[in-house]
Design an enzyme around this catalytic site. Sequence first.
Site, PDB file in Angstrom:
ATOM      1  N   ASP A  47       3.065  -3.970  -2.601  1.00 35.11           N
ATOM      2  CA  ASP A  47       1.614  -3.713  -3.031  1.00 35.11           C
ATOM      3  C   ASP A  47       0.933  -2.462  -2.608  1.00 35.11           C
ATOM      4  O   ASP A  47       1.210  -1.967  -1.783  1.00 35.11           O
ATOM      5  CB  ASP A  47       0.834  -4.952  -2.707  1.00 35.11           C
ATOM      6  CG  ASP A  47       1.038  -6.454  -3.396  1.00 35.11           C
ATOM      7  OD1 ASP A  47       2.086  -6.345  -4.183  1.00 35.11           O
ATOM      8  OD2 ASP A  47       0.346  -7.247  -2.953  1.00 35.11           O
ATOM      9  N   HIS A 189       3.936  -3.844   1.568  1.00 36.71           N
ATOM     10  CA  HIS A 189       3.014  -2.580   1.056  1.00 36.71           C
ATOM     11  C   HIS A 189       3.815  -1.427   1.347  1.00 36.71           C
ATOM     12  O   HIS A 189       4.143  -0.981   2.593  1.00 36.71           O
ATOM     13  CB  HIS A 189       2.002  -2.736   2.014  1.00 36.71           C
ATOM     14  CG  HIS A 189       1.093  -4.225   1.770  1.00 36.71           C
ATOM     15  ND1 HIS A 189       1.482  -5.134   2.413  1.00 36.71           N
ATOM     16  CD2 HIS A 189       0.191  -4.638   0.883  1.00 36.71           C
ATOM     17  CE1 HIS A 189       0.678  -6.174   2.098  1.00 36.71           C
ATOM     18  NE2 HIS A 189      -0.125  -5.846   1.116  1.00 36.71           N
TER      19      HIS A 189
HETATM   20 NI    NI Z   1      -3.224  -5.350  -2.116  1.00 39.64          NI
END
Ligand code: NI
Length: 239
Positions: A47, A189
């Site tokens: 993400d 991430h």
């Molecule tokens: Ni996020």
Amino acid sequence: MDKRKLTALLCMLALLAALPGPGGVEQAGGWTEVAVDGPPLVALTFDDGPRSSTTGPLLDGLALREAPATFFLVGSRIRGNEDLVRRMAAEGHQVGIHTYDHVELKGLTRSGFDLQVGKTRALLTSLLGEGEYWLRPPYGILDEQARSWCGGPLILWSVDPEDWKDEDVDRVVAAVTEHVSDGDIILMHDLFPSSVDAALRVVDALLGKGYCFATVEQLLAQRGVAPEAGASYRRAAKN
Ligand code: NI
């Protein structure tokens, strides 16, 4: 052929050969796990990118390992990183939406929702062509209104090593490898160098244990889960 290449080839064959099989099977009492033929399969998801200094090296490492992943992009970070986004798609990764400004999908007006999700979808369509761009709500938060507007499945996660928290590579690798099982969706991430290092170590460790990697779309298909618009998926089963 070295071991890494052989493993990648076996994973590719397993993905091609296995018909969408049982895994998350809907029954009267809910979802039931049943035995699945073939290697255990998981989806790595990233993400908050793209970010040139970290997403590029991550793509290099995934390419070397022939491991597909799924990227949920923040629309406002695409500008200037268009080549990275095209590269994701060209190298077999799934690309999805993580809103335009990384906001909660809660309490938005229809126009606010369109500015966050529709605008990012339009950007991806202009870069990659028509396609389904699945949505991951920031923080996993959304309300019923946003659910009704999203137009596709909502992808959550079942393994969260909190890689943003302390950027401790050893801890993040252990948090994934000690908790993962077949059908999991792993949240990471691609914003931090430590996350890239951890993710690639996770791939090596799990390939070594006989796991294979798939995009979220491939994972659901392989486990016989038909994605529905407005439904959330934490792993290869509907929640
Ligand atoms: Ni996020």
